[in-house]
Design a protein around this motif. Structure first.
Motif, PDB file in Angstrom:
ATOM      1  N   THR A 429       1.423 -11.952   4.071  1.00  0.00           N
ATOM      2  CA  THR A 429       2.729 -11.724   4.698  1.00  0.00           C
ATOM      3  C   THR A 429       3.817 -11.843   3.631  1.00  0.00           C
ATOM      4  OG1 THR A 429       2.887 -14.067   5.228  1.00  0.00           O
ATOM      5  CG2 THR A 429       1.966 -12.634   6.919  1.00  0.00           C
ATOM      6  N   GLY A 430       3.457 -11.361   2.429  1.00  0.00           N
ATOM      7  CA  GLY A 430       4.330 -11.568   1.264  1.00  0.00           C
ATOM      8  C   GLY A 430       5.418 -10.537   1.088  1.00  0.00           C
ATOM      9  N   VAL A 431       5.864 -10.399  -0.170  1.00  0.00           N
ATOM     10  CA  VAL A 431       7.051  -9.597  -0.479  1.00  0.00           C
ATOM     11  C   VAL A 431       6.795  -8.094  -0.369  1.00  0.00           C
ATOM     12  CG1 VAL A 431       8.154 -11.313  -1.934  1.00  0.00           C
ATOM     13  CG2 VAL A 431       6.497  -9.747  -2.952  1.00  0.00           C
ATOM     14  N   GLY A 432       5.530  -7.685  -0.412  1.00  0.00           N
ATOM     15  CA  GLY A 432       5.209  -6.265  -0.267  1.00  0.00           C
ATOM     16  C   GLY A 432       5.524  -5.458  -1.516  1.00  0.00           C
ATOM     17  N   LEU A 433       5.117  -4.186  -1.465  1.00  0.00           N
ATOM     18  CA  LEU A 433       5.272  -3.313  -2.631  1.00  0.00           C
ATOM     19  C   LEU A 433       5.950  -2.012  -2.212  1.00  0.00           C
ATOM     20  CD1 LEU A 433       1.636  -3.678  -3.952  1.00  0.00           C
ATOM     21  CD2 LEU A 433       3.651  -4.558  -5.127  1.00  0.00           C
ATOM     22  N   SER A 434       6.742  -1.457  -3.127  1.00  0.00           N
ATOM     23  CA  SER A 434       7.339  -0.143  -2.869  1.00  0.00           C
ATOM     24  C   SER A 434       6.244   0.905  -3.049  1.00  0.00           C
ATOM     25  CB  SER A 434       8.472   0.108  -3.856  1.00  0.00           C
ATOM     26  OG  SER A 434       7.933   0.262  -5.156  1.00  0.00           O
ATOM     27  N   GLU A 435       6.561   2.155  -2.655  1.00  0.00           N
ATOM     28  CA  GLU A 435       5.571   3.237  -2.796  1.00  0.00           C
ATOM     29  C   GLU A 435       5.175   3.402  -4.261  1.00  0.00           C
ATOM     30  OE1 GLU A 435       6.230   7.077  -0.995  1.00  0.00           O
ATOM     31  OE2 GLU A 435       6.985   6.083   0.804  1.00  0.00           O
ATOM     32  N   GLU A 436       6.172   3.354  -5.155  1.00  0.00           N
ATOM     33  CA  GLU A 436       5.895   3.525  -6.588  1.00  0.00           C
ATOM     34  C   GLU A 436       5.009   2.387  -7.095  1.00  0.00           C
ATOM     35  OE1 GLU A 436       9.141   3.144  -9.306  1.00  0.00           O
ATOM     36  OE2 GLU A 436       7.770   3.511 -10.995  1.00  0.00           O
ATOM     37  N   ASP A 437       5.322   1.160  -6.646  1.00  0.00           N
ATOM     38  CA  ASP A 437       4.529   0.019  -7.086  1.00  0.00           C
ATOM     39  C   ASP A 437       3.094   0.121  -6.580  1.00  0.00           C
ATOM     40  OD1 ASP A 437       6.573  -1.137  -8.514  1.00  0.00           O
ATOM     41  OD2 ASP A 437       7.339  -2.250  -6.795  1.00  0.00           O
ATOM     42  N   CYS A 438       2.908   0.657  -5.366  1.00  0.00           N
ATOM     43  CA  CYS A 438       1.554   0.819  -4.819  1.00  0.00           C
ATOM     44  C   CYS A 438       0.714   1.702  -5.737  1.00  0.00           C
ATOM     45  CB  CYS A 438       1.599   1.450  -3.431  1.00  0.00           C
ATOM     46  SG  CYS A 438       2.022   0.266  -2.148  1.00  0.00           S
ATOM     47  N   VAL A 439       1.369   2.723  -6.319  1.00  0.00           N
ATOM     48  CA  VAL A 439       0.644   3.633  -7.213  1.00  0.00           C
ATOM     49  C   VAL A 439       0.348   2.950  -8.542  1.00  0.00           C
ATOM     50  CG1 VAL A 439       0.804   5.832  -8.451  1.00  0.00           C
ATOM     51  CG2 VAL A 439       1.685   5.652  -6.122  1.00  0.00           C
ATOM     52  N   ARG A 440       1.312   2.194  -9.029  1.00  0.00           N
ATOM     53  CA  ARG A 440       1.208   1.674 -10.397  1.00  0.00           C
ATOM     54  C   ARG A 440       0.596   0.280 -10.515  1.00  0.00           C
ATOM     55  NH1 ARG A 440       6.010   2.277 -14.260  1.00  0.00           N
ATOM     56  NH2 ARG A 440       4.245   1.831 -15.600  1.00  0.00           N
ATOM     57  N   VAL A 441       0.405  -0.376  -9.376  1.00  0.00           N
ATOM     58  CA  VAL A 441       0.080  -1.800  -9.414  1.00  0.00           C
ATOM     59  C   VAL A 441      -1.285  -2.085 -10.060  1.00  0.00           C
ATOM     60  CG1 VAL A 441      -1.024  -2.072  -7.153  1.00  0.00           C
ATOM     61  CG2 VAL A 441       0.467  -3.874  -8.019  1.00  0.00           C
ATOM     62  N   PHE A 442      -2.169  -1.062 -10.096  1.00  0.00           N
ATOM     63  CA  PHE A 442      -3.481  -1.276 -10.721  1.00  0.00           C
ATOM     64  C   PHE A 442      -3.472  -0.989 -12.228  1.00  0.00           C
ATOM     65  CE2 PHE A 442      -4.498  -0.202  -6.259  1.00  0.00           C
ATOM     66  CZ  PHE A 442      -5.109  -1.392  -5.900  1.00  0.00           C
ATOM     67  N   GLU A 443      -2.326  -0.492 -12.700  1.00  0.00           N
ATOM     68  CA  GLU A 443      -2.240  -0.228 -14.146  1.00  0.00           C
ATOM     69  C   GLU A 443      -2.316  -1.546 -14.903  1.00  0.00           C
ATOM     70  OE1 GLU A 443       1.256   1.924 -15.285  1.00  0.00           O
ATOM     71  OE2 GLU A 443       0.895   3.452 -13.758  1.00  0.00           O
ATOM     72  N   LYS A 444      -3.010  -1.481 -16.012  1.00  0.00           N
ATOM     73  CA  LYS A 444      -3.137  -2.674 -16.835  1.00  0.00           C
ATOM     74  C   LYS A 444      -1.750  -3.096 -17.332  1.00  0.00           C
ATOM     75  CE  LYS A 444      -5.202  -1.975 -20.449  1.00  0.00           C
ATOM     76  NZ  LYS A 444      -5.872  -1.780 -21.693  1.00  0.00           N
ATOM     77  N   PHE A 445      -1.477  -4.320 -17.317  1.00  0.00           N
ATOM     78  CA  PHE A 445      -0.216  -4.941 -17.786  1.00  0.00           C
ATOM     79  C   PHE A 445       0.969  -4.668 -16.870  1.00  0.00           C
ATOM     80  CE2 PHE A 445      -2.233  -3.670 -21.955  1.00  0.00           C
ATOM     81  CZ  PHE A 445      -2.888  -4.867 -22.118  1.00  0.00           C
ATOM     82  N   TYR A 446       0.758  -3.855 -15.814  1.00  0.00           N
ATOM     83  CA  TYR A 446       1.915  -3.530 -14.963  1.00  0.00           C
ATOM     84  C   TYR A 446       2.261  -4.721 -14.085  1.00  0.00           C
ATOM     85  CZ  TYR A 446       5.029  -1.145 -11.755  1.00  0.00           C
ATOM     86  OH  TYR A 446       6.134  -0.774 -11.019  1.00  0.00           O
ATOM     87  N   ARG A 447       3.550  -5.069 -14.086  1.00  0.00           N
ATOM     88  CA  ARG A 447       4.013  -6.132 -13.193  1.00  0.00           C
ATOM     89  C   ARG A 447       5.261  -5.648 -12.480  1.00  0.00           C
ATOM     90  NH1 ARG A 447       4.763 -11.793 -15.093  1.00  0.00           N
ATOM     91  NH2 ARG A 447       4.162 -12.184 -12.936  1.00  0.00           N
TER      92      ARG A 447
END
Lengths: 500, 126
Positions: A429-447
């Motif tokens: 039930t956390g802060v959630g992710l934007s659409e862009e973050d959903c795409v990029r969140v698995f990228e290495k080093f991406y925060r």
């Protein structure tokens, strides 16, 4: 084009055989001659001198013939001279070079008083004709070369247009000489003239061009420049400016060719690496700080009781363990990078691994008053898995959920069997992710930028989990999330039944 | 009356080490595990010195300082930052912008922290 045509030939023939017209012209002479003959004959009858009469007739006819010959030759000379003059006149006409055959030029009688000048004219016309023929041959050759050059130019332009990097050339006044389609975005038009656009990059590029322009010899400069596009996105280009002085067809008066290479991706990787090193060192310094502080407290005799001494030692051991785990994580990533991961799969119950992972995260969740909910399937979910690796992936997802869920929230671990696949969901039930973050969140080093301060991290956890799930277990790792409304990370792996 | 030092760091083990050292030296020490808790504690009682970490949940160290500087009571509160970020945080910039006295790099020595606090109060800067 004037030529020796049929009318000329008729004229010439008339000149050579002028009988009818010449006879008409000679009528007065013939009348006079006949009258004179009658008189002479009369006189001859009177004088009886027939011989003299005959002689006189012969003499008169000779005079007439001579006169006729003189008239004829003069006409011949006039015709030839007129023809030559016509040709000479045509020579002076601009853009109308006469085409004629030297052999067809009328001949000049060597007995003519005009023989010498007309011969010179004839020789001149003949040599002119030869020169003209040579020029015609050269022109044809030039035409062929021109066609080839144009074809080559078209090919060059086509190749240049396919070059993904912007390439352009400017003259001494920074006006555009050439630009490929990738360079078009860098240009702005002022009336007929186009120049390099782009704010700060234009100034720097213009300075670079001015610098290489000043060099008397071949020179180039390379710099990395920042560029902001129309949408306000920043990009980095490595610009190389060359004055092409070493090229035979290079610029003579201050022109320059500019080649730009988009290095934004490399810059981003550099930046991510720098951030990774920073995050990793931060992560390592924290347990080290604990170890150092408590060793010092012990050395200073701050432990007032045996219990306190043991407490200090426990902290030191805990921090050392944490440091070790971190180093293991970094090594795992390094091994994945190098492609030397040892995988050892065996048939396991996924629920068991999930439940253990949940217990690992329980202290962290309790510290933040986060409720951990275990919603595991009552079925035995068997799968061929690398136990440690799958456990690591679930821990990473749970750890993220706890990190990015505010105090008092809930993190649910769920497992289900669906269509011969095992589904493990970590829902928060956390802060959630934007659409862009959903795409990029698995990228290495991406925060996620806005959440960086919520928790320390290396930006490797999800990359590692994705590698474990997808590459090692042939499954999928997905995310469903809405900003401010929590996230669900889902692991899907084939069940043992499907594998068998 | 002993000086009141507020320690703020989400790493409880680290904060406990500094607390032991400072309290044994006679300081009154309060510990908070994030910026929000520190802000609330300071609003209840303004300490004589704040030592805060940078990266914390809920409210980070820099944001905590920014908010404290906006309040009249804490506008001039002496603050040291504790951080493992090293070169990424410029002590000069922090001083110029937020009047932060200095940056203590992690891993730190409790002994050195004590000396720093002793020196601060000894010269009568506060």
């Amino acid at each position: 084009m004037p030529q020796v045509d049929d009318s000329d030939r008729t004229e010439l023939r008339d000149a050579v055989f002028p009988m009818p017209r010449a006879l008409l012209q000679l009528i007065p002479s013939l009348i006079c001659a006949s009258a004179a003959t009658a008189v002479v004959v009369g006189l001859g009858l009177v004088a009886g001198a027939l011989a003299h009469a005959a002689l006189a007739v012969a003499l008169i006819w000779s005079v007439c013939a001579a006169q006729w010959y003189m008239v004829h030759r003069e006409r011949m000379d006039q015709v030839v001279a007129r023809r030559y003059l016509e040709l000479l006149t045509h020579l002076q006409e601009p853009g109308l070079a006469p085409v004629f055959n030297a052999e067809s030029l009328p001949a000049v009688d060597h007995r003519s008083p005009w023989y010498a000048p007309l011969t010179r004219i004839r020789d001149f016309l003949a040599s002119f004709h030869d020169r003209q023929m040579q020029l015609e041959t050269s022109r044809t050759a030039l035409d062929i070369r021109l066609q080839r050059t144009l074809a080559q130019l078209e090919l060059n332009a086509a190749v240049l247009s396919k070059v993904g990097e912007p390439v352009l050339a400017v003259d001494a006044y920074d006006e555009l000489l050439l630009a490929n389609s990738a360079a078009e975005m860098l240009l702005e038009t002022h009336g007929e003239k186009r120049r390099i656009a782009g704010g700060s990059m234009r100034d720097k590029l213009t300075n670079m061009i001015a610098d290489v322009r000043r060099r008397p010899v071949s020179a180039h400069r390379t710099e990395e420049l920042e560029w902001t596009d129309a949408q306000g996105h920043k990009r980095w280009y490595r610009a190389t400016v060359d004055n092409l002085r070493d090229q035979p067809s290079g610029f003579e008066h201050g022109g320059a060719v500019v080649v730009l290479r988009d290095v934004s991706a490399a810059r981003e990787i550099q930046q991510q690496h720098a951030e990774f090193v920073s995050a990793a060192s931060h992560e390592m310094k924290t347990p080290l700080a604990g170890i150092k502080a408590y060793v010092e407290l012990l050395a200073d005799g701050e432990a007032e009781s045996e219990t306190e001494r043991e407490e200090f030692l426990d902290v030191i051991t805990g921090q050392a363990d944490r440091l070790q785990r971190l180093i293991e994580n970094l090594l795992n990533i390094a091994r994945i990078e190098a492609g030397v991961v040892q995988v050892s799969k065996s048939s396991r119950g996924v629920n068991e691994i999930a439940a253990e992972a949940l217990e690992v995260l329980r202290p962290a969740a309790e510290a933040k008053q986060i409720t951990l909910v275990s919603d595991l399937s009552p079925l035995y979910l068997g799968a061929m898995v690398d136990r440690d690796m799958l456990s690591q992936a679930i821990i990473n997802l749970l750890s993220n959920a706890v990190k990015y869920t505010p105090q008092g929230g809930t993190v649910t671990l769920r497992s289900r069997l669906a269509d011969h696949e095992i589904q493990i969901d970590v829902e928060d039930t956390g802060v959630g992710l934007s659409e862009e973050d959903c795409v990029r969140v698995f990228e290495k080093f991406y925060r996620v930028e806005k959440d960086k301060n919520m928790a320390a991290g290396t930006g490797l956890g999800l990359a590692l989990a994705q590698h474990i799930v997808e590459d090692v277990h042939g499954g999928h790792l997905t995310v469903r999330s809405k900003l401010g409304q929590g996230s669900t990370f889902g692991i899907t792996i084939p069940s043992a039944g499907r594998n068998a | 009356m002993s000086k009141h030092v507020l320690l703020c760091d989400d790493e409880t083990a680290i904060i406990r080490a500094a607390e032991i050292k400072l309290s044994r030296a006679g300081y009154r020490v309060t510990c908070c595990s994030d910026g929000q808790a520190a802000l609330e504690a300071i609003q209840l009682e303004t300490p004589d010195l704040l030592l805060t970490d940078c990266q914390m949940p809920r409210l980070g160290g820099l944001e905590l300082i920014r908010r404290l500087r906006e309040l009249e009571a804490t506008h001039d509160l002496p603050i040291y930052m504790l951080t493992a970020k090293g070169f990424e945080l410029s002590a000069e910039e922090l001083k110029a912008k937020w009047n932060v006295l200095g940056v203590i790099a992690k891993p730190f020595s409790p002994r050195e922290v004590l000396k720093l606090v002793d020196d601060l109060f000894a010269v009568g800067a506060v």
